[in-house]
Design an enzyme around this catalytic site. Structure first.
Site, PDB file in Angstrom:
ATOM      1  CE  LYS A   1      -1.113  -2.086   3.868  1.00 45.57           C
ATOM      2  NZ  LYS A   1      -1.062  -3.400   3.814  1.00 45.57           N
TER       3      LYS A   1
ATOM      4  N   GLY B   1       1.512 -15.435  10.067  1.00 44.65           N
ATOM      5  CA  GLY B   1       2.012 -14.543   8.982  1.00 44.65           C
ATOM      6  C   GLY B   1       0.881 -13.439   8.465  1.00 44.65           C
TER       7      GLY B   1
ATOM      8  CE  LYS C   1      -4.908  -3.456   4.664  1.00 44.44           C
ATOM      9  NZ  LYS C   1      -4.939  -4.475   5.516  1.00 44.44           N
TER      10      LYS C   1
END
Ligand SMILES: NC(=O)c1ccc[n+]([C@@H]2O[C@H](COP(=O)([O-])OP(=O)(O)OC[C@H]3O[C@@H](n4cnc5c(N)ncnc54)[C@H](OP(=O)(O)O)[C@@H]3O)[C@@H](O)[C@H]2O)c1
Length: 339
Positions: A121, A202, A220
């Site tokens: 991002k 993870g 985001k």
């Protein structure tokens, strides 16, 4: 169509993309006429490794020794040239201060006529306009579906299926790690143990602060505002509070009362521009947000055409993120075939 792929970043996402690409190779060949070869892998520790004859993806997934015979290069430009790359998959760690070095590396690729797919991002938030313009001027594609809500189609939905739509506001739960951590604490875990579990799965960013302090969620929000609302926004302008300071007893009491804590993201248009916030809130039991648990996420858009449109992603895995990147890749090959 035969394409050389260069992977920048080979952690949870990079390895999942490699696994998925290998497993889907027969279907890619049969259904889309796509042949591909992995010709470059770069990571912080192994450096810029390229072999235009092809790197064996299975060996790279197994671990040490995969790069024994391959050449190492000093930087992204020589690495991409040595790999004879057609598409760069950018999957390096998130940098919430400037999106670097991923942003510069993506510029290097686009300037050389190499398509870019990213799950990162940072570069979208800090350099979307520059990247988009570079891609257009070099007649290549930039795709980033997996940057928000993993493989759920958000950017492609608006790009391809919702022409003329103007988003007035959106709200959602966009950081699955903090949602999972809250859920673990509700079940009796401590904050420290819940973060460790998210990392073991993870899910958490390399630096858990990105999740726990709301940076990942804010990035985001910024990506959605910049790309879908067409408005530049500085990360620092997003009011941000993470879940770090929530008290475990308060989290459990809120859940018992049927009003669980969620890390809510919001953005809406005002006379002065876009206002955006990230912060923990207790949500009403009747709210759809109350039903979004574990690693699931949700975003609800209010638009001028569709009054309300929600997208819920249930329990994604690293494979879900990889799928979003595979879809981007297939989309790029379609535009290559058209041009
Ligand atoms: N995990 C998810 O579910 C998910 C979902 C959506 C998006 N994303 C995004 O996808 C990206 C990768 O996430 P991940 O979970 O795969 O992270 P990760 O497991 O920590 O892997 C990051 C990879 O990037 C490499 N790297 C980091 N900095 C680099 C640099 N300066 N130059 C070259 N390589 C570098 C690392 O190399 P070393 O191994 O040598 O350190 C590692 O191979 C992040 O931007 C993340 O925000 C992740």
């Amino acid at each position: 169509m035969r394409l050389n792929l260069a992977f920048l970043g080979f952690g949870n996402v990079g390895r999942s993309v490699a696994r998925l690409m290998i497993d889907q190779s027969p279907a890619l060949r049969r259904d889309y006429g796509i042949e591909w070869a992995l010709t470059g892998i770069a990571t912080r520790r192994s450096g810029w490794v390229a072999d235009a004859r092809g790197i064996d993806g299975e060996s790279a997934l197994v671990g040490p020794g995969w790069n024994a015979g391959a050449e190492k290069h000093p930087d992204a430009a020589t690495w991409l040239a040595a790999a004879k790359a057609d598409v760069m998959f950018e999957m390096s760690s998130l940098d919430t201060s400037a999106g670097e070095p991923a942003l510069s590396n993506m510029c290097v690729a686009l300037e050389r006529g190499i398509h870019v797919v990213t799950a990162n991002k940072g570069p979208i938030v800090f350099g979307y306009q520059k990247l988009r313009d570079l891609a257009a001027s070099h007649n290549v594609s930039l795709r980033f579906e997996s940057t928000v809500m993993d493989g759920a189609p958000i950017f492609s939905l608006f790009r391809q299926s919702l022409p003329l739509v103007r988003i007035e506001r959106f709200e959602g739960i966009l950081n699955s790690t903090s949602n999972m951590i809250i859920g673990e604490i509700e079940q009796g875990s401590t904050m420290v143990d819940a973060i460790a579990r998210a990392q073991a799965l993870g899910l958490a960013e390399t630096d858990p602060a990105a999740d726990v302090d709301g940076f990942d969620a804010a990035v985001k929000v910024a990506a959605l505002v910049i790309v879908l609302m067409g408005t530049p926004i500085e990360l620092a302008k997003i009011e941000r509070q993470g879940i770090r300071d929530l008290n475990a007893a308060d989290i459990r009491a809120a859940r018992s009362a049927g009003t669980p804590y969620k890390l809510l993201c919001r953005a809406w248009r005002t006379e002065e521009g876009i206002h955006a916030t990230v912060g923990p809130e207790k949500v009403d039991a009747s709210s759809p947000f109350a039903q979004v648990n574990g690693t699931s996420s949700i975003v609800h858009f209010s638009t001028n055409m569709l009054p309300g449109l929600s997208i819920v992603e249930h329990e994604p895995t690293p494979l879900t993120t990889a799928y979003g990147m595979l879809v981007d890749f297939i989309d790029i090959t379609r535009s290559m075939a058209r041009s």
